[in-house]
Design an enzyme around this catalytic site. Structure first.
Site, PDB file in Angstrom:
ATOM      1  N   GLY A  28      23.657  41.679 188.751  1.00 19.90           N
ATOM      2  CA  GLY A  28      22.897  42.562 189.393  1.00 19.90           C
ATOM      3  C   GLY A  28      21.152  41.419 189.282  1.00 19.90           C
ATOM      4  N   HIS A  34      22.213  33.704 193.429  1.00 23.77           N
ATOM      5  CA  HIS A  34      23.477  34.662 193.657  1.00 23.77           C
ATOM      6  C   HIS A  34      23.364  35.005 195.031  1.00 23.77           C
ATOM      7  CE1 HIS A  34      21.771  36.614 189.775  1.00 23.77           C
ATOM      8  NE2 HIS A  34      23.782  36.630 189.640  1.00 23.77           N
ATOM      9  N   GLY A 147      28.806  31.074 190.209  1.00 26.78           N
ATOM     10  CA  GLY A 147      28.247  30.059 190.243  1.00 26.78           C
ATOM     11  C   GLY A 147      29.061  29.028 189.307  1.00 26.78           C
ATOM     12  N   ASP A 150      27.355  28.849 184.838  1.00 26.47           N
ATOM     13  CA  ASP A 150      27.944  29.635 183.816  1.00 26.47           C
ATOM     14  C   ASP A 150      29.011  28.510 183.526  1.00 26.47           C
ATOM     15  OD1 ASP A 150      26.658  32.009 182.341  1.00 26.47           O
ATOM     16  OD2 ASP A 150      26.640  31.954 184.708  1.00 26.47           O
ATOM     17  N   GLN A 153      32.509  29.654 181.248  1.00 22.31           N
ATOM     18  CA  GLN A 153      32.928  31.376 182.182  1.00 22.31           C
ATOM     19  C   GLN A 153      33.472  30.550 182.888  1.00 22.31           C
ATOM     20  OE1 GLN A 153      30.241  34.918 182.561  1.00 22.31           O
ATOM     21  NE2 GLN A 153      30.207  34.019 184.992  1.00 22.31           N
ATOM     22  N   SER A 186      18.493  35.628 185.932  1.00 17.81           N
ATOM     23  CA  SER A 186      18.513  36.433 185.775  1.00 17.81           C
ATOM     24  C   SER A 186      17.747  36.964 184.354  1.00 17.81           C
ATOM     25  CB  SER A 186      19.122  37.502 186.039  1.00 17.81           C
ATOM     26  OG  SER A 186      20.439  37.353 186.739  1.00 17.81           O
TER      27      SER A 186
HETATM   28  O1  PAF Z   1      27.898  36.516 185.402  1.00 13.58           O
HETATM   29  C1  PAF Z   1      27.925  36.642 185.553  1.00 13.58           C
HETATM   30  O2  PAF Z   1      27.218  37.942 186.199  1.00 13.58           O
HETATM   31  C2  PAF Z   1      29.321  38.016 184.761  1.00 13.58           C
HETATM   32  O3  PAF Z   1      29.579  37.279 183.567  1.00 13.58           O
HETATM   33  C3  PAF Z   1      29.776  38.458 185.741  1.00 13.58           C
HETATM   34  C4  PAF Z   1      31.319  37.086 185.795  1.00 13.58           C
HETATM   35  C5  PAF Z   1      29.869  39.278 186.688  1.00 13.58           C
HETATM   36  C6  PAF Z   1      31.080  39.375 184.839  1.00 13.58           C
HETATM   37  O4  PAF Z   1      30.305  40.995 184.041  1.00 13.58           O
END
Ligand code: PAF
Length: 280
Positions: A28, A34, A147, A150, A153, A186
């Site tokens: 969020g 986003h 995205g 990150d 990630q 954010s």
């Molecule tokens: O990138 C994010 O906002 C978070 O790490 C995710 C992928 C939603 C997991 O909580």
């Protein structure tokens, strides 16, 4: 648009949906980055498919309680943004609905998650992998979009999907930046005006250093450009192989210069790609 707060209600909503299911996992506090993920999801889903956005501030991926407590949660404006960007279903579970008190399974990635954010945020990627796999299973999505900001990630999630044969196709969308170059996040909303004015130096430092010709020069150039601000505190600054995320000591393979920088307790991350230097 329908809003579900439990996995069973989301599944019930999705029961009659056709076409590809495209998931945008988020925490969020939406910014234009986003919204670009939602728009891309809509394109992929087409008119027959479904776009699902999850909004869940995942407690198990936070290593600092203050960061979790301060994470913005503007749910009304987030829901309005979903509606305006063609989202069909929003999933907003409570932490209690996602995690039973005696839960005992965690997903751990053991290589790509060890450096960079993984080194300074213990348990962070276990939390990310665990929640992302749960969101994939709850939504039974065919596609998920993340995205590129990150980038660690993204690499860890791709590895999880590969190694566990998760039947979800992973798409990514480029980092969206403010006009002054600061990567949208954010967390930017929590910067003081003075820190916000200083923070574009992170991207400037990385892009300028990326033009240098040796790993040592790249790292020292970027470090000097960030550290000359008394407001910025480097959490890490690393040059890593773009695929394995292991520390790179040459420029013979595509690599990434990545940084995490604190402004007080607000931690910002950014990275740039470093072109391959073919020795003549
Ligand atoms: O990138 C994010 O906002 C978070 O790490 C995710 C992928 C939603 C997991 O909580």
């Amino acid at each position: 648009m329908q809003v579900a707060t439990t996995g069973s209600s989301l599944r019930e909503f999705l029961r009659k949906s056709g076409g590809p299911r495209v998931l945008v996992p988020t925490m969020g506090a939406f910014h234009p980055g986003h919204l670009s993920l939602m728009q891309r999801a809509r394109e992929i889903a087409g008119t027959q498919g479904s776009v699902i956005v999850s909004i869940f501030v995942n407690p198990i991926q936070f290593d600092r309680p203050n960061d979790l407590a301060a994470y913005p949660r503007p749910i009304d404006s987030d829901l309005a943004a979903c509606e305006a960007n063609g989202v069909d279903f929003v999933f907003t579970p409570s932490p209690e609905a996602m995690y039973l008190p005696d839960r005992s399974i965690t997903v751990t990635e053991n290589l790509l998650s060890r450096n960079l954010c993984g080194a300074t945020r213990p348990g962070h990627f276990d939390g990310v992998c665990t929640v992302v796999l749960k969101l994939f299973l709850i939504s039974a999505c065919d596609v998920a979009i993340f995205g590129e900001k990150d980038f660690q990630q993204l690499a860890v999630i791709r590895r999880m999907v590969r190694d566990l044969d998760v039947p979800v196709e992973i798409f990514s969308s480029p980092t969206v930046r403010e006009p002054d170059g600061l990567a949208m996040s954010s967390r930017n909303a929590r910067l003081s005006p003075e820190h916000r004015a200083d923070a574009p130096r992170i991207y400037q430092a990385l892009t300028r250093a990326a033009g240098l010709t040796s790993p040592a020069d790249i790292l020292s150039g970027a470090r000097a450009a960030i550290e000359c601000s008394p407001l910025a505190r480097i959490d890490y600054l690393s040059l890593v192989d773009a695929e394995t995320l292991q520390l790179a000591s040459t420029l013979r393979r595509p690599s990434v210069l990545a940084a995490a920088v604190f402004y007080d307790d607000v931690r910002l991350i950014d990275h740039v790609a470093i072109p391959v230097d073919f020795p003549s």
